[in-house]
Design a protein around this motif. Structure first.
Motif, PDB file in Angstrom:
ATOM      1  N   ASP A 299      33.441  40.758  51.795  1.00  0.00           N
ATOM      2  CA  ASP A 299      34.003  39.427  52.044  1.00  0.00           C
ATOM      3  C   ASP A 299      34.841  39.466  53.319  1.00  0.00           C
ATOM      4  O   ASP A 299      35.407  40.501  53.684  1.00  0.00           O
TER       5      ASP A 299
ATOM      6  N   LEU B 197      36.159  33.266  54.177  1.00  0.00           N
ATOM      7  CA  LEU B 197      37.315  32.393  53.943  1.00  0.00           C
ATOM      8  C   LEU B 197      38.137  32.328  55.225  1.00  0.00           C
ATOM      9  O   LEU B 197      38.524  33.362  55.778  1.00  0.00           O
TER      10      LEU B 197
ATOM     11  N   PHE C  43      42.779  32.780  43.168  1.00  0.00           N
ATOM     12  CA  PHE C  43      41.825  31.765  42.712  1.00  0.00           C
ATOM     13  C   PHE C  43      40.367  32.183  42.859  1.00  0.00           C
ATOM     14  O   PHE C  43      39.468  31.483  42.380  1.00  0.00           O
ATOM     15  N   THR C  44      40.079  33.321  43.530  1.00  0.00           N
ATOM     16  CA  THR C  44      38.711  33.810  43.603  1.00  0.00           C
ATOM     17  C   THR C  44      38.743  35.329  43.652  1.00  0.00           C
ATOM     18  O   THR C  44      39.672  35.923  44.214  1.00  0.00           O
ATOM     19  N   CYS C  45      37.737  35.932  43.067  1.00  0.00           N
ATOM     20  CA  CYS C  45      37.644  37.393  43.084  1.00  0.00           C
ATOM     21  C   CYS C  45      37.078  37.830  44.431  1.00  0.00           C
ATOM     22  O   CYS C  45      35.973  37.437  44.812  1.00  0.00           O
ATOM     23  N   LEU C  46      37.831  38.622  45.156  1.00  0.00           N
ATOM     24  CA  LEU C  46      37.341  39.177  46.414  1.00  0.00           C
ATOM     25  C   LEU C  46      36.426  40.365  46.120  1.00  0.00           C
ATOM     26  O   LEU C  46      36.676  41.145  45.187  1.00  0.00           O
ATOM     27  N   THR C  47      35.369  40.491  46.915  1.00  0.00           N
ATOM     28  CA  THR C  47      34.411  41.577  46.734  1.00  0.00           C
ATOM     29  C   THR C  47      34.182  42.286  48.067  1.00  0.00           C
ATOM     30  O   THR C  47      34.431  41.713  49.137  1.00  0.00           O
TER      31      THR C  47
ATOM     32  N   GLU D 186      40.995  40.749  41.823  1.00  0.00           N
ATOM     33  CA  GLU D 186      41.676  39.479  41.583  1.00  0.00           C
ATOM     34  C   GLU D 186      43.169  39.734  41.442  1.00  0.00           C
ATOM     35  O   GLU D 186      43.585  40.833  41.056  1.00  0.00           O
TER      36      GLU D 186
ATOM     37  N   LYS E  57      31.502  35.839  50.762  1.00  0.00           N
ATOM     38  CA  LYS E  57      32.443  34.773  51.090  1.00  0.00           C
ATOM     39  C   LYS E  57      32.962  34.961  52.510  1.00  0.00           C
ATOM     40  O   LYS E  57      33.230  36.090  52.927  1.00  0.00           O
TER      41      LYS E  57
ATOM     42  N   ILE F 233      44.622  34.238  48.237  1.00  0.00           N
ATOM     43  CA  ILE F 233      43.204  33.955  48.004  1.00  0.00           C
ATOM     44  C   ILE F 233      42.732  34.583  46.697  1.00  0.00           C
ATOM     45  O   ILE F 233      41.965  33.969  45.939  1.00  0.00           O
ATOM     46  N   SER F 234      43.195  35.804  46.405  1.00  0.00           N
ATOM     47  CA  SER F 234      42.714  36.498  45.214  1.00  0.00           C
ATOM     48  C   SER F 234      43.283  35.931  43.921  1.00  0.00           C
ATOM     49  O   SER F 234      42.861  36.331  42.834  1.00  0.00           O
TER      50      SER F 234
END
Length: 287
Positions: free
Chosen positions: A235, A76, A228-232, A137, A74, A225-226
């Protein structure tokens, strides 16, 4: 520690940046971690650190820089995150303004940035990039900086005449976002909001501010951000640009083929790229 991704003699690699060149970590760790993103995913920066005292394997002239993370899951991007930029655009939204970039919209330090053929308003934006090292998350802002592997410079090239009322079409032309030259690990940047940030176009300083002017801080952005989406690991969060962009100058100032654009962030690095016109036709390699 500073870590870069690059191509050397046709092979992709990554390594530790020294004053006189790069220590090749792919040569030393490649059987375990094939690239910088894999190193971060394994939480193995300490394994890289053990080689930091060695002599550089190659000088900078022998390699071609890639984006720091050339295959992020991702990217962002945060818009309107500096007070002066908000004034320029009349922005009043209290929540972070977010959009995405695709991985193939990036290029590395000293590589050409492609001016879109269908844009006459190709603008510069110098930004601080945050590289995630530990995913998750619902990350609380109090611990958010512990999820950061490091920081880099980003030139978020923007086709203003393609942004309209949304950002995606103006931000994803091929090789319009320069990312580099390397990542400075988070242990060397105890506070990401005490950094001078400057942008030059053809040697003229066009943006100058400090990351203290960010409205939404790095820890707040990671928390938001975390949710609504899982950061990996690997990213990238691009944290917004100071004021001074070309669109709001009188007369407007846009990038053209032959221009040199540079972004420097204190204690991190100096990113430099030359603008060229995008080719009329691009043939994609067969898979």
């Amino acid at each position: 520690m500073k870590l870069a991704s690059f191509v050397h003699q046709g092979c992709r690699s990554y390594g530790i940046v020294k004053a006189d060149g790069v220590i090749d970590l792919r040569r030393r760790l490649g059987d375990r971690y094939g690239d910088l993103k894999a190193l971060l995913a394994a939480d193995a920066l300490h394994e890289a650190q053990q080689f930091s005292g060695e002599t550089a394997d190659m000088d900078f002239a022998a390699l071609n820089f890639l984006p720091v993370i050339d295959n992020p899951g991702k990217i962002l991007c945060v818009g309107m995150n500096y007070a002066d930029k908000r004034k320029e655009f009349g922005e009043h939204n209290p929540a972070p303004t977010l959009f995405v970039r695709f991985a193939d919209s990036q290029t590395g330090h000293n590589a050409p940035v492609l001016k879109p053929r269908h844009s006459s308003e190709f603008d510069y934006e110098g930004e601080l990039a945050v590289i995630i090292g530990k995913g998750g998350e619902n990350i609380a802002r109090e611990v958010a900086l512990s999820h950061v592997a490091g920081y880099s410079c980003y030139m978020d090239g923007s086709a203003r005449d393609w942004q309209h009322s949304w950002f995606t079409a103006g931000k994803n032309w091929r090789q319009t976002g320069a990312f580099g030259p390397w990542m400075t690990t988070a242990d060397e940047i105890p506070d990401p909001h005490q950094l001078a940030i400057r942008t030059w176009l053809n040697g003229r300083m066009v943006q100058e501010d400090t990351t203290a002017s960010m409205i939404h801080k790095v820890s707040e952005l990671i928390e938001y951000i975390s949710t609504f989406t899982c950061l990996t690991p690997g990213d990238v969060i691009i944290t917004g640009s100071p004021g001074g962009v070309g669109k709001k100058r009188n007369p407007p100032l846009f990038m053209q083929a032959g221009d040199r654009i540079e972004v420097e962030i204190e204690n991190i690095g100096h990113l430099s790229n030359v603008i060229i016109d995008a080719p009329a036709h691009t043939l994609m390699a067969a898979h």
